[in-house]
Write an enzyme that holds these catalytic residues in place. Structure first.
Site, PDB file in Angstrom:
ATOM      1  N   HIS A 168      -4.878  -3.683   1.203  1.00  0.00           N
ATOM      2  CA  HIS A 168      -4.955  -3.789  -0.253  1.00  0.00           C
ATOM      3  C   HIS A 168      -4.489  -5.198  -0.596  1.00  0.00           C
ATOM      4  CE1 HIS A 168      -4.014   0.741   0.127  1.00  0.00           C
ATOM      5  NE2 HIS A 168      -5.333   0.562   0.110  1.00  0.00           N
ATOM      6  N   HIS A 181      10.871   6.098  -8.210  1.00  0.00           N
ATOM      7  CA  HIS A 181      10.519   5.783  -6.820  1.00  0.00           C
ATOM      8  C   HIS A 181      10.926   4.349  -6.531  1.00  0.00           C
ATOM      9  CE1 HIS A 181       8.078   5.013  -3.248  1.00  0.00           C
ATOM     10  NE2 HIS A 181       7.793   6.300  -3.181  1.00  0.00           N
ATOM     11  N   TYR A 203       0.643  10.092   6.248  1.00  0.00           N
ATOM     12  CA  TYR A 203       1.268   9.205   5.276  1.00  0.00           C
ATOM     13  C   TYR A 203       1.310   9.911   3.933  1.00  0.00           C
ATOM     14  CZ  TYR A 203       2.018   5.234   2.151  1.00  0.00           C
ATOM     15  OH  TYR A 203       2.506   4.395   1.178  1.00  0.00           O
ATOM     16  N   HIS A 261      -0.402   1.039  -8.134  1.00  0.00           N
ATOM     17  CA  HIS A 261       0.188  -0.296  -8.041  1.00  0.00           C
ATOM     18  C   HIS A 261      -0.883  -1.375  -7.968  1.00  0.00           C
ATOM     19  CE1 HIS A 261       3.209  -3.037  -5.687  1.00  0.00           C
ATOM     20  NE2 HIS A 261       3.270  -3.259  -6.996  1.00  0.00           N
ATOM     21  N   GLU A 291      -1.016  -6.200   1.061  1.00  0.00           N
ATOM     22  CA  GLU A 291      -0.407  -5.163   1.888  1.00  0.00           C
ATOM     23  C   GLU A 291      -1.381  -4.647   2.949  1.00  0.00           C
ATOM     24  OE1 GLU A 291       0.838  -2.117  -0.806  1.00  0.00           O
ATOM     25  OE2 GLU A 291       2.035  -3.477  -2.047  1.00  0.00           O
ATOM     26  N   HIS A 337      -4.245   0.213  -5.940  1.00  0.00           N
ATOM     27  CA  HIS A 337      -4.143   1.184  -4.852  1.00  0.00           C
ATOM     28  C   HIS A 337      -3.090   2.221  -5.225  1.00  0.00           C
ATOM     29  CE1 HIS A 337      -1.305  -2.114  -4.014  1.00  0.00           C
ATOM     30  NE2 HIS A 337      -0.512  -1.187  -3.501  1.00  0.00           N
TER      31      HIS A 337
END
Length: 480
Positions: free
Chosen positions: A399, A326, A384, A369, A375, A405
């Site tokens: 976050h 990703h 989403y 992450h 963020e 998160h």
């Protein structure tokens, strides 16, 4: 006199609704105007609503054409390097200095913050999420315009020290009548989520629909009208710098946000007496007002590279992995406000648009992450990909630095269940975005105590269970 779109529900846009609808087209369920703009990013432009109103050969002649006043607006210091220097010359009927002294606005707007410290904001490493304010609540509330409906969610730094950022949200149900707003603290990047915005600026007019963004640079006066009634959205504000396009690096010369797709208004002006006209100025996070007897939108011609602009996010060319793993979200940065440290942003504006997912034997949603950056996320429409439920259009999440998160339980389990043989799939009907900053945000009191705070947000991860098989280790966890 050039006119880009109808000119006030009161004074700036007096056209009938039927005529308004004739001037827009519908794309992806959102309205986009088809009026004529200047295009490009960071260009030096020129525009005149009356032919011959721009001086030729110099910026400030003894007598300007048509008896206009020459006025410069500087977005950078005079001695900034040429490649960074931003300024425009405005040729106006009366100069902007012609107003009464500023007075503190009363009643005080106590939901705006630009100086983030322990006296007005709080810090927490907890994951935070806010539900959207119901549209019917906006409709039924007392009349509230864009300025009054603006409230700070979080931020860091100081507008006085010219370093930092703030993230606001807005809900409004009333156009700005006989008043204009000026942000002396920094640049606004406005992301409407519901309802178009008709924005009149000193350089001209912009129609901004959900799915588009608009940047109003520091110091420009503007007014917001609401052709569709109640509106809500998001605003990022940066202190001491301006947005620019990200470097594309190995991507090459093309991709992401194309410079030619950024649109700048053409000159438009209004003349005549306007007794009691109010200019509202945000200065150090506080609001001040000054009266004058004319509209600030009296610029007949202008030239320069310091201008408001808008961008249609549907024109963004996203990039993604085509084999495995990703990509980091930075691959879809639309605009960035850099710091002096290479590769580190005061604020990035990143989007998650419709796109194909084709990675093989890969966990395709965003990975779990912890980030040295902070963020803030918003959702313009749809869903989403990392949240199966709870994150709604018009809502938001935060976050902060090094706060864990990632996908919620339902998203993780559904992805694992699909197995290794998942074929190519396209994410559709979605437009999420992220404001990402290297600074650690403090949370405003109104956001922290908001009834829209989702206090159960943490529960979206509590269902994640261990899938550890234990193969290859002894009873004490040592490798064998």
């Amino acid at each position: 006199m050039a006119s880009l779109f109808p000119t006030n529900q009161s004074k700036r846009f007096p056209m009938e609704q039927e005529q308004q609808q004739q001037q827009i087209t519908i794309t992806n369920d959102f309205a986009y105007d088809d009026h004529d703009y200047l295009s490009g990013f960071g260009n030096t432009y020129e525009s005149e609503s009356i032919p011959g109103s721009l001086p030729r050969g110099q910026n400030s002649p003894l007598l300007c054409p048509h008896g206009l006043y020459a006025e410069q607006i500087s977005g950078t210091s005079f001695t900034s390097p040429h490649k960074l220097n931003q300024r425009s010359w405005l040729y106006r009927i009366k100069p902007s200095v012609t107003h009464e002294p500023f007075q503190a606005r009363f009643p005080r707007h106590d939901k705006l913050v630009s100086e983030f410290d322990k006296s007005n904001s709080y810090t927490t490493p907890t994951q935070l999420r806010w539900k959207p304010k119901p549209v019917d609540a906006v409709e039924k509330s007392s009349p509230i315009d864009f300025v009054e409906g603006l409230y700070t969610v979080c931020g860091a730094g100081s507008s006085f020290l010219r370093h930092g950022f703030a993230i606001h949200m807005y809900t409004a149900n009333k156009s700005m009548d006989d008043c204009a707003f000026c942000n002396a603290d920094g640049d606004f990047l406005i992301v409407p989520q519901k309802g178009r915005l008709w924005i009149t600026t000193e350089c001209g007019k912009l129609q901004v629909s959900p799915g588009e963004i608009v940047v109003i640079p520091q110091g420009f006066r503007f007014a917001v009208d609401l052709p569709d009634g109640p509106s809500r959205g998001y605003v990022s504000e940066i202190f001491g710098t301006h947005f620019q396009l990200p470097d594309l690096g190995p991507i090459g010369a093309n991709g992401l946000a194309a410079p030619r797709d950024f649109l700048v208004p053409k000159a438009w002006f209004e003349d005549g007496s306007r007794p009691g006209y109010t200019v509202v100025q945000k200065y150090g996070g506080e609001l001040f007002v000054a009266k004058q007897d004319f509209s600030p939108f009296n610029v007949v011609a202008w030239h320069g590279n310091y201008v408001p602009y808008k961008y249609d996010l549907n024109k963004f060319c996203p990039y993604n992995t085509v084999l495995f793993d990703h990509s980091d979200p930075s691959i879809n940065t639309v605009l960035t406000a850099p710091t002096d440290k290479p590769g580190v942003a005061l604020l990035d504006f990143v989007i998650f648009p419709p796109r194909w997912l084709v990675a093989e034997h890969t966990f395709r949603p965003p990975y779990y992450h912890r980030n040295c950056m902070s963020e803030f996320m918003g959702l313009i429409y749809g869903g989403y990909e990392a949240k199966a439920e709870g994150f709604l259009p018009g809502g938001a999440s935060l976050h902060s630095c090094m706060t864990p998160h990632g996908p919620d339980t339902k998203t993780y389990e559904a992805t694992i269940e699909s197995g290794r043989d998942a074929g190519p799939s396209k994410i559709t009907n979605t437009l999420a975005f992220m404001f990402e900053s290297c600074l650690i945000p403090r949370i405003s009191l109104c956001a922290l105590k908001s009834p829209l705070m989702d206090n159960d947000y943490y529960q979206c991860w509590t269902g994640l269970k261990s899938h550890f098989s234990g193969e290859g280790a002894d009873s004490k966890g040592n490798g064998v």
